[in-house]
Design an enzyme around this catalytic site. Structure first.
Site, PDB file in Angstrom:
ATOM      1  N   CYS A 116     -20.916  -7.273 -14.274  1.00  0.00           N
ATOM      2  CA  CYS A 116     -19.720  -6.254 -15.720  1.00  0.00           C
ATOM      3  C   CYS A 116     -18.555  -6.519 -15.700  1.00  0.00           C
ATOM      4  O   CYS A 116     -17.744  -7.208 -14.459  1.00  0.00           O
ATOM      5  CB  CYS A 116     -20.798  -5.732 -16.242  1.00  0.00           C
ATOM      6  SG  CYS A 116     -20.618  -5.150 -18.269  1.00  0.00           S
ATOM      7  N   HIS A 172     -26.753  -7.669 -16.825  1.00  0.00           N
ATOM      8  CA  HIS A 172     -27.151  -6.261 -15.474  1.00  0.00           C
ATOM      9  C   HIS A 172     -28.751  -6.758 -14.981  1.00  0.00           C
ATOM     10  O   HIS A 172     -29.532  -6.307 -15.688  1.00  0.00           O
ATOM     11  CB  HIS A 172     -26.792  -4.772 -15.994  1.00  0.00           C
ATOM     12  CG  HIS A 172     -25.642  -4.485 -17.443  1.00  0.00           C
ATOM     13  ND1 HIS A 172     -24.704  -4.013 -15.554  1.00  0.00           N
ATOM     14  CD2 HIS A 172     -24.403  -4.754 -18.014  1.00  0.00           C
ATOM     15  CE1 HIS A 172     -23.552  -3.625 -16.271  1.00  0.00           C
ATOM     16  NE2 HIS A 172     -23.405  -4.398 -17.552  1.00  0.00           N
ATOM     17  N   GLU A 179     -29.335  -5.796 -12.869  1.00  0.00           N
ATOM     18  CA  GLU A 179     -29.846  -4.227 -11.914  1.00  0.00           C
ATOM     19  C   GLU A 179     -31.073  -3.223 -13.273  1.00  0.00           C
ATOM     20  O   GLU A 179     -31.465  -2.454 -12.601  1.00  0.00           O
ATOM     21  CB  GLU A 179     -29.247  -3.085 -11.460  1.00  0.00           C
ATOM     22  CG  GLU A 179     -28.224  -2.563 -12.577  1.00  0.00           C
ATOM     23  CD  GLU A 179     -27.237  -3.729 -13.327  1.00  0.00           C
ATOM     24  OE1 GLU A 179     -26.524  -4.286 -12.955  1.00  0.00           O
ATOM     25  OE2 GLU A 179     -26.073  -2.497 -13.836  1.00  0.00           O
TER      26      GLU A 179
END
Lengths: 225, 760
Positions: free
Chosen positions: A87, A196, A198
């Site tokens: 990002c 994302h 994560e």
């Protein structure tokens, strides 16, 4: 000893804790790196996490690109160290010219947060080697400026060299050209990804566990190297 | 030249613009009595903002006392009402603080900045208790979805909340969005924040320790948000001084993010004796409250304040509501370390004052004394009003106008049409257009976010300890009967957190009403507070803090009385949270509670008939408590795979939401002894739908029977139903032989409404 993965914190970085957690879940050792220190603390790979570094002021990633830590990051990336920009990290990689193109305002002009389906199209990078080619995954996407743009020649080059690592499926959430969600450099060690991974490492908190593969991939790459 | 204390003594008869600053003549006289002279212009400015309704709660105080007087006995409360935010013990040495505040008027004037700074303000409130903010949520209210002004304010407010909150890295885990014509011209923007800390990290806003230093840190002070004080400025300064400035503050979320990190850093290193955020009334509020809560004295060198605009007058500096600032009290020995931590985060910090035992708050401006007041008189001893109350003349007529005669759907076809109509009604339609603009994932601890019943975040990754929060209010119920309406808001919020499997612990509230000078509005307020205080006592959960927003009206027309109630709950292991999605096939759907013919204030009456009248649904808090205990026990003992409260729109909406969210159909049937329309659309309180695996059915129903909670088996999860029901290959929700809808149809109606208007 498990590989040491650096996670950089810039002023305004938000997902550094999440990225470090993902590294830990994958079996790596997260190492906190500070924007103001031109020191990579002997890490084996670097993650530039998501957020709003410097408040996105001027242009997303434009100020962070000049942070002291970026000097050794750029040098190490050139020497083949795995670097993942997620990002805002992707934006910083583009501003640093480690990756081509630019991320501009979403076509809708709104910030968007959704569970996004992607297709993995390159499984030879340091960060995607654990996926099957063409595998579809679902991970969160959250950005205001995730609209990937490059000139036609660059896009054609990325396509020809197989450097589009992931594409949006079903919905193109931000207007990215050719549905591009992530790209890599020619060597395959530097990857920029808008969604994302994560945030998709635990059943309890994410839409899937698909994100974990990005982090286990780099450990594979490092251990195998 | 500043108006000094010496001037005030020398020129006692100077005319002062107290009325323009919002002070009444008797309030002005009281200030003169306190000081024994006329106030200086700086003192006048301080008193005027601190004695404003917003800061002093002068109209509401006499009523709000009930929250303390009627507080149930609890061991959970570590810091009670009256501090920046209450602090609740959630076990394992962890504490949680939460609070909701309004930013209604600024958001109407400037939607983006008004809403953004609303988020910023509540986040600083939470930080000032020593907590790391861990989640936000936003109860919002607008005029009709298709009203022109809604289209002006809604996108800006949503973008402001997202733009600010997303940049702070706080997951937005829920809230409310309600449309009603009474909010046209007066939208409500309430912002709630939750923070977590270890017990030993709790901090209070007090300046203790003579010789300790008062540090102002964060953004520089500018001329934004000064409001009425520009009246004084224009008196004090002639040409070349600052001109009148916009009264809405401008937010810088990046600075706030740095402020959060710097604050947690200095708190974590044990460098802080007392801490206070700067919000309404700026430095005036922070210094007078810190001094008043501490050893009683403080001296401030106002010219040391770092300014964005060097032409600001001392009055303006005292009043400025510039955002992203905090005040800390630090011992001289720890000053250097404090400043170093701030520098690490690129946050400016400067010593502006010192704690003393003079019993006075004194402020100097370039060596001249411009303020010399007893701090308590500014911060705590403001005026208190017993405003006249009057039950509205129209209340009886409103309650007599029941919905009994409204035309009701009579057959399956009409019931089906009603279901599809309501699922797309603005108040029941998907709010994804709004909530997709908020980051719900950041921090990686979000367990549940909207459209779940409650938002839930994990506090401790090792143990799975977490908290759930919900905030609710049906203003139509509150208008029909404010006492009952407030209790229904409490009951719904309490039910929502319970449905997620968490144990309710504490209550916050944001009481949005019209003008307190209107006795009929004041009656609504008094009744709502009484209802809420009584309700909290009965449910055994204390109010830990909140906020009052008055003057929400356009002309003489007040908004629906809107006491938004937030309930905080704890769950020992988030792994056992109960979501609203059901599945797999064969699981049993149970309706808990009693359904009555209750449609007054319902979404059906509102959306289909534009009707508001009658008495709101009956409240039975003992039943709510039982229902809550059953749902929590069901979660703890693994008897439930899903639960969803029944509120707006009734059972049909609850079942539809569960089906849409899980993507799996179900076959349902209705008890014979009740009219299908009533069963499907009534809004009786104290009800929920729960989903039970077959293996747990006996244990669950025996528990309900033993505890006396009505439990009706009304359906079974069935993904194969489509073919039999005439929709091959589709997931369907079937209600007896009355109606069948596909999940695709429900979704289409549910998701189309907001984009159709807001993207147009």
């Amino acid at each position: 000893m498990s590989p040491r993965i650096g996670v950089v914190t810039f002023p305004g970085t938000l997902d550094d804790g999440d990225a470090a957690r993902a590294v830990r879940f994958a079996g790596g050792e997260p190492v906190a790196l500070w924007h103001g220190d031109a020191d990579l603390k002997s890490v084996d790979a670097v993650i530039l996490p998501g957020g709003f570094s410097y408040g996105d002021y001027l242009r997303c990633g434009a100020i962070s690109r000049f942070a002291p830590v970026m000097t050794p990051v750029i040098t190490a990336a050139g020497a083949g160290m795995p670097v993942l920009g997620i990002c805002n990290g992707f934006q910083i990689l583009c501003e640093s010219h480690l990756l081509p193109g630019a991320l501009t305002r979403n076509q809708s002009m709104h910030f968007i947060c959704r569970d996004q389906r992607l297709r993995i199209e390159n499984t030879s990078t340091a960060w995607t080697n654990g996926f099957a080619h063409g595998q579809e995954i679902v991970i969160p996407l959250k950005n205001g400026e995730g609209n990937f743009n490059a000139d036609t020649a660059t896009l054609d080059e990325l396509e020809a060299e197989g450097r589009v690592i992931a594409r949006y499926v079903d919905v193109n959430p931000n207007g990215s050209q050719r549905d591009i969600a992530g790209i890599t450099n020619a060597r395959g060690n530097v990857v920029g990804l808008m969604p994302h991974p994560e945030h998709a490492i635990e059943d309890l908190t994410g839409p899937s566990l698909d994100g974990l593969v990005f982090f286990s991939s780099v450990l594979n790459a490092l251990v195998g190297a | 030249m500043a108006d000094t204390v010496d001037n005030a003594i020398a020129g006692p008869e100077a005319t002062q613009p107290f009325a323009e600053l919002g002070l009444k003549p008797d309030e002005y006289q009281r200030i003169r009595d306190i000081l024994g002279r006329r106030p200086t212009s700086s003192e006048l400015a301080m008193y005027s903002v601190m004695w404003s309704e917003h800061c002093s709660y002068k109209s509401s105080k006499v009523h709000l006392r009930q929250f303390g007087e009627k507080a149930p006995k609890t061991d959970a409360l570590l810091v009670g009402i009256g501090e920046n935010a209450g602090v609740v013990d959630i076990g394992d040495g962890w504490a949680v603080t939460f609070k909701v505040e309004s930013h209604n008027h600024p958001s109407y004037v400037e939607p983006y900045q008004g809403a953004a700074t609303g988020v910023g303000g509540i986040v600083r409130d939470i930080m000032s208790m020593g907590a790391r903010p861990i989640a936000v949520m936003d109860p919002l209210r607008f005029g009709p979805l298709d009203a022109a002004d809604t289209k002006r304010v809604l996108p800006g407010i949503v973008a402001g909340i997202g733009g600010y909150g997303n940049c702070l890295g706080l997951p937005n885990i829920g809230g409310e969005v309600v449309f009603d014509s009474s909010y046209a011209g007066n939208p409500l923007v309430n912002a709630l924040c939750v923070g977590a800390m270890r017990h030993e990290d709790i901090h209070l806003a007090s300046a203790k320790g003579v010789g300790n230093l008062v540090i102002l840190y964060g953004a520089r002070t500018g001329g934004d948000g000064i409001g009425g004080v520009s009246v004084l400025a224009s008196e004090t300064f002639s040409d070349g001084g600052p001109t009148k400035r916009p009264s809405v503050q401008v937010g810088d979320p990046f600075m706030e993010k740095l402020l959060i990190e710097a604050t947690l850093d200095v708190l974590g290193a044990g460098l802080v004796e007392g801490i206070q955020d700067l919000g309404g009334a700026g430095i005036s509020c922070a210094t007078s409250e810190l001094a008043s809560n501490g050893d009683g004295g403080m001296h401030v060198w106002l010219d040391r304040v770092l300014l964005r605009d060097r032409s600001l007058s001392p009055e303006e500096i005292l009043m400025s509501e510039s955002q992203e600032r905090m005040c800390a009290v630090v011992t001289p020995a720890k000053l250097e370390e404090f400043l170093a931590k701030c520098a690490k985060w690129d946050v400016e910090a400067v010593v502006i004052g010192e704690v003393n035992d003079s019993g006075r708050l004194t402020v100097d401006w370039h060596g001249e004394r411009i303020v010399d007041v007893p701090p308590r008189s500014v911060a705590h001893d403001g005026p208190v009003y017993q405003r006249p109350l009057h039950r509205p003349s129209w209340q009886d007529a409103l309650q007599a106008d029941t919905p009994d005669d409204l035309l009701r759907p009579v057959d399956g076809e009409q019931l089906r049409a009603t279901a599809l109509n309501l699922i797309g009604a603005p108040n029941l339609a998907s709010k994804a257009w709004i909530t997709d603009q908020y980051d719900r994932y950041v921090q990686g601890n979000t367990i549940l976010a909207q459209p779940e019943d409650a938002g839930m975040v994990r506090v401790d990754e090792q143990t799975g300890l977490g908290v759930a929060v919900s905030c609710d209010c049906n203003g139509r119920f509150a208008k029909l009967d404010p006492y009952t309406g407030a209790q229904l808001a409490l009951a719904e919020s309490y039910r929502n957190v319970s449905a997620s499997g968490a144990i309710p612990l504490a209550v916050t509230n944001c009481l949005n009403f019209g003008s307190p000078e209107d006795p009929e509005v004041m009656w609504q307020f008094a009744e709502a507070v009484r209802g809420l205080a009584d309700g909290c006592l009965e449910l055994g959960i204390p109010v830990t803090g909140g906020n009052v927003s008055f003057y929400n009206q356009t002309g003489t027309t007040a908004i629906l009385p809107t006491p938004v109630v937030g309930v905080l709950a704890v769950i020992d292991d988030v792994d056992r949270r109960t979501p609203i999605s059901w599945g797999p096939d064969g699981e049993l759907i149970y309706l808990l509670g009693d359904t009555r013919d209750e449609f007054a204030g319902s979404e059906w009456a509102h959306h289909v008939h534009g009707h508001l009248g009658g008495m709101p649904p009956r409240v039975d808090l003992a039943r709510e408590r039982l229902l809550s205990e059953i749902m929590i026990a069901g979660s703890r003992d693994g008897m439930l795979t899903a639960a969803h409260d029944i509120s707006d729109g009734g059972l049909m909406i609850t079942l539809s939401e569960m089906a849409m969210h899980s993507g799996i159909g179900a076959r349902c049937w209705l008890p014979d002894d009740i009219d299908p329309f009533v069963q499907l659309f009534a809004e009786s309180a104290g009800r929920a739908v729960v989903v039970v695996p077959r293996s747990e059915e006996l244990r669950f129903t025996e528990m309900c029977a033993a505890r006396g909670l009505p439990a009706h088996r009304i359906g079974v999860v069935d993904s194969e139903l489509g073919a039999d029901a005439g929709y091959p290959g589709q997931q369907v929700l079937q209600i007896s032989d009355l109606l069948t809808v596909t999940i695709d149809e429900l979704r289409a109606a549910h998701t189309a409404t907001l984009p159709a208007i807001l993207n147009a």
